[in-house]
Design a protein around this motif. Structure first.
Motif, PDB file in Angstrom:
ATOM      1  N   GLU A  20       0.826  -1.210   0.000  1.00 17.27           N
ATOM      2  CA  GLU A  20       0.000   0.000   0.000  1.00 17.27           C
ATOM      3  C   GLU A  20       0.857   1.255   0.000  1.00 17.27           C
ATOM      4  N   LEU A  21       1.990   1.219   0.704  1.00 18.85           N
ATOM      5  CA  LEU A  21       2.913   2.361   0.704  1.00 18.85           C
ATOM      6  C   LEU A  21       3.456   2.609  -0.702  1.00 18.85           C
ATOM      7  N   THR A  22       3.778   1.533  -1.407  1.00 14.98           N
ATOM      8  CA  THR A  22       4.271   1.672  -2.780  1.00 14.98           C
ATOM      9  C   THR A  22       3.193   2.308  -3.657  1.00 14.98           C
ATOM     10  N   LEU A  23       1.953   1.884  -3.486  1.00 10.23           N
ATOM     11  CA  LEU A  23       0.850   2.473  -4.236  1.00 10.23           C
ATOM     12  C   LEU A  23       0.712   3.962  -3.916  1.00 10.23           C
ATOM     13  N   MET A  24       0.872   4.325  -2.652  1.00 11.26           N
ATOM     14  CA  MET A  24       0.818   5.737  -2.253  1.00 11.26           C
ATOM     15  C   MET A  24       1.937   6.533  -2.932  1.00 11.26           C
ATOM     16  N   LEU A  25       3.119   5.928  -3.033  1.00 13.71           N
ATOM     17  CA  LEU A  25       4.232   6.602  -3.701  1.00 13.71           C
ATOM     18  C   LEU A  25       3.912   6.837  -5.177  1.00 13.71           C
ATOM     19  N   TYR A  26       3.378   5.820  -5.848  1.00 15.15           N
ATOM     20  CA  TYR A  26       2.993   5.995  -7.249  1.00 15.15           C
ATOM     21  C   TYR A  26       1.969   7.119  -7.392  1.00 15.15           C
ATOM     22  N   ASN A  27       0.958   7.107  -6.543  1.00 19.40           N
ATOM     23  CA  ASN A  27      -0.080   8.144  -6.621  1.00 19.40           C
ATOM     24  C   ASN A  27       0.491   9.532  -6.344  1.00 19.40           C
ATOM     25  N   GLY A  28       1.373   9.624  -5.369  1.00 22.97           N
ATOM     26  CA  GLY A  28       2.002  10.907  -5.067  1.00 22.97           C
ATOM     27  C   GLY A  28       2.847  11.405  -6.225  1.00 22.97           C
ATOM     28  N   CYS A  29       3.600  10.514  -6.828  1.00 25.06           N
ATOM     29  CA  CYS A  29       4.444  10.892  -7.957  1.00 25.06           C
ATOM     30  C   CYS A  29       3.583  11.399  -9.114  1.00 25.06           C
ATOM     31  N   LEU A  30       2.506  10.692  -9.402  1.00 25.93           N
ATOM     32  CA  LEU A  30       1.609  11.124 -10.476  1.00 25.93           C
ATOM     33  C   LEU A  30       0.986  12.485 -10.164  1.00 25.93           C
ATOM     34  N   LYS A  31       0.640  12.712  -8.898  1.00 33.57           N
ATOM     35  CA  LYS A  31       0.083  14.007  -8.490  1.00 33.57           C
ATOM     36  C   LYS A  31       1.093  15.125  -8.751  1.00 33.57           C
ATOM     37  N   PHE A  32       2.356  14.902  -8.378  1.00 35.31           N
ATOM     38  CA  PHE A  32       3.369  15.940  -8.569  1.00 35.31           C
ATOM     39  C   PHE A  32       3.677  16.174 -10.045  1.00 35.31           C
ATOM     40  N   ILE A  33       3.614  15.120 -10.848  1.00 38.93           N
ATOM     41  CA  ILE A  33       3.814  15.284 -12.290  1.00 38.93           C
ATOM     42  C   ILE A  33       2.697  16.153 -12.869  1.00 38.93           C
ATOM     43  N   GLY A 108       0.568   3.186 -15.870  1.00 39.85           N
ATOM     44  CA  GLY A 108       0.503   1.761 -16.183  1.00 39.85           C
ATOM     45  C   GLY A 108       1.096   0.913 -15.076  1.00 39.85           C
ATOM     46  N   ILE A 109       2.243   1.336 -14.560  1.00 41.00           N
ATOM     47  CA  ILE A 109       2.887   0.601 -13.465  1.00 41.00           C
ATOM     48  C   ILE A 109       1.989   0.645 -12.229  1.00 41.00           C
ATOM     49  N   ARG A 110       1.478   1.839 -11.915  1.00 45.02           N
ATOM     50  CA  ARG A 110       0.604   2.001 -10.749  1.00 45.02           C
ATOM     51  C   ARG A 110      -0.643   1.128 -10.864  1.00 45.02           C
ATOM     52  N   ASP A 111      -1.265   1.129 -12.036  1.00 41.57           N
ATOM     53  CA  ASP A 111      -2.485   0.340 -12.222  1.00 41.57           C
ATOM     54  C   ASP A 111      -2.205  -1.156 -12.067  1.00 41.57           C
ATOM     55  N   SER A 112      -1.076  -1.605 -12.592  1.00 50.21           N
ATOM     56  CA  SER A 112      -0.693  -3.016 -12.439  1.00 50.21           C
ATOM     57  C   SER A 112      -0.444  -3.346 -10.970  1.00 50.21           C
ATOM     58  N   TRP A 113       0.227  -2.442 -10.266  1.00 52.44           N
ATOM     59  CA  TRP A 113       0.514  -2.647  -8.849  1.00 52.44           C
ATOM     60  C   TRP A 113      -0.791  -2.719  -8.053  1.00 52.44           C
ATOM     61  N   LYS A 114      -1.711  -1.810  -8.364  1.00 54.76           N
ATOM     62  CA  LYS A 114      -2.999  -1.781  -7.672  1.00 54.76           C
ATOM     63  C   LYS A 114      -3.762  -3.088  -7.895  1.00 54.76           C
ATOM     64  N   GLN A 115      -3.743  -3.576  -9.118  1.00 60.97           N
ATOM     65  CA  GLN A 115      -4.413  -4.832  -9.439  1.00 60.97           C
ATOM     66  C   GLN A 115      -3.763  -6.000  -8.684  1.00 60.97           C
ATOM     67  N   ALA A 116      -2.434  -6.007  -8.607  1.00 59.80           N
ATOM     68  CA  ALA A 116      -1.736  -7.067  -7.881  1.00 59.80           C
ATOM     69  C   ALA A 116      -2.105  -7.034  -6.395  1.00 59.80           C
ATOM     70  N   LEU A 117      -2.226  -5.842  -5.819  1.00 59.81           N
ATOM     71  CA  LEU A 117      -2.628  -5.723  -4.413  1.00 59.81           C
ATOM     72  C   LEU A 117      -4.035  -6.279  -4.196  1.00 59.81           C
ATOM     73  N   GLN A 118      -4.933  -5.961  -5.119  1.00 56.73           N
ATOM     74  CA  GLN A 118      -6.314  -6.447  -5.001  1.00 56.73           C
ATOM     75  C   GLN A 118      -6.363  -7.973  -5.077  1.00 56.73           C
ATOM     76  N   ILE A 119      -5.611  -8.559  -5.986  1.00 53.43           N
ATOM     77  CA  ILE A 119      -5.573 -10.021  -6.126  1.00 53.43           C
ATOM     78  C   ILE A 119      -4.999 -10.653  -4.861  1.00 53.43           C
ATOM     79  N   THR A 120      -3.941 -10.047  -4.333  1.00 56.93           N
ATOM     80  CA  THR A 120      -3.325 -10.557  -3.102  1.00 56.93           C
ATOM     81  C   THR A 120      -4.317 -10.505  -1.944  1.00 56.93           C
ATOM     82  N   ARG A 121      -5.044  -9.401  -1.813  1.00 58.08           N
ATOM     83  CA  ARG A 121      -6.048  -9.282  -0.747  1.00 58.08           C
ATOM     84  C   ARG A 121      -7.131 -10.346  -0.903  1.00 58.08           C
ATOM     85  N   GLN A 122      -7.602 -10.534  -2.144  1.00 58.84           N
ATOM     86  CA  GLN A 122      -8.643 -11.543  -2.391  1.00 58.84           C
ATOM     87  C   GLN A 122      -8.140 -12.937  -2.020  1.00 58.84           C
ATOM     88  N   ASN A 123      -6.912 -13.244  -2.408  1.00 61.46           N
ATOM     89  CA  ASN A 123      -6.337 -14.554  -2.082  1.00 61.46           C
ATOM     90  C   ASN A 123      -6.189 -14.733  -0.579  1.00 61.46           C
TER      91      ASN A 123
END
Length: 134
Positions: A20-33, A108-123
């Motif tokens: 989740e921290l990694t996802l926050m970093l991606y979102n923050g980076c996109l916000k600053f861009i 694209g990287i962020r979206d893939s990461w988010k999807q991987a987190l969701q799959i991990t949570r479901q599992n």
């Protein structure tokens, strides 16, 4: 009295999983861009520089925290390096086009990461339910 929003943000960070921290970093980076692009368009050089440097710091954090024993990390490192170089170049040249490129890649990287987190949570939830039935 502390700002409730800041307290919420601080609590979110301290209780987040590494994923989740990694996802926050991606979102923050996109916000600053995005903020950097807006600053370029409004010709606000100081805000452009500040926001793009924040985005660079996040990319550098992502680079330094990679576990190079994992194959994916070996693939992400050159990609992060490229994104960092493009951020520097976009800052110097004030190029919205370069930022568009980096934003698309990072989204694209962020979206893939988010999807991987969701799959991990479901599992994990499925495993907990299975253990509860035993």
């Amino acid at each position: 009295m502390a700002n409730p929003y800041q307290a919420y943000q601080q609590n979110s960070v301290t209780t987040a999983s590494p994923g989740e921290l990694t996802l926050m970093l991606y979102n923050g980076c996109l916000k600053f861009i995005k903020q950097g692009k807006a600053a370029i368009m409004s010709k606000n050089i100081q805000d452009k520089n500040t926001n793009l440097q924040k985005a660079q710091k996040i990319i550098m954090e992502l680079m330094t925290t990679l576990n190079m024993d994992i194959e994916l990390s070996k693939q992400l490192l050159p990609l992060y390096d490229y994104i960092n170089r493009r951020l520097i170049e976009a800052n110097i040249k004030q190029s919205v086009e370069m930022l568009d490129e980096v934003e698309e890649m990072l989204s694209g990287i962020r979206d893939s990461w988010k999807q991987a987190l969701q799959i991990t949570r479901q599992n994990n939830n499925t495993q907990k339910q299975a253990v509860g039935r035993v």
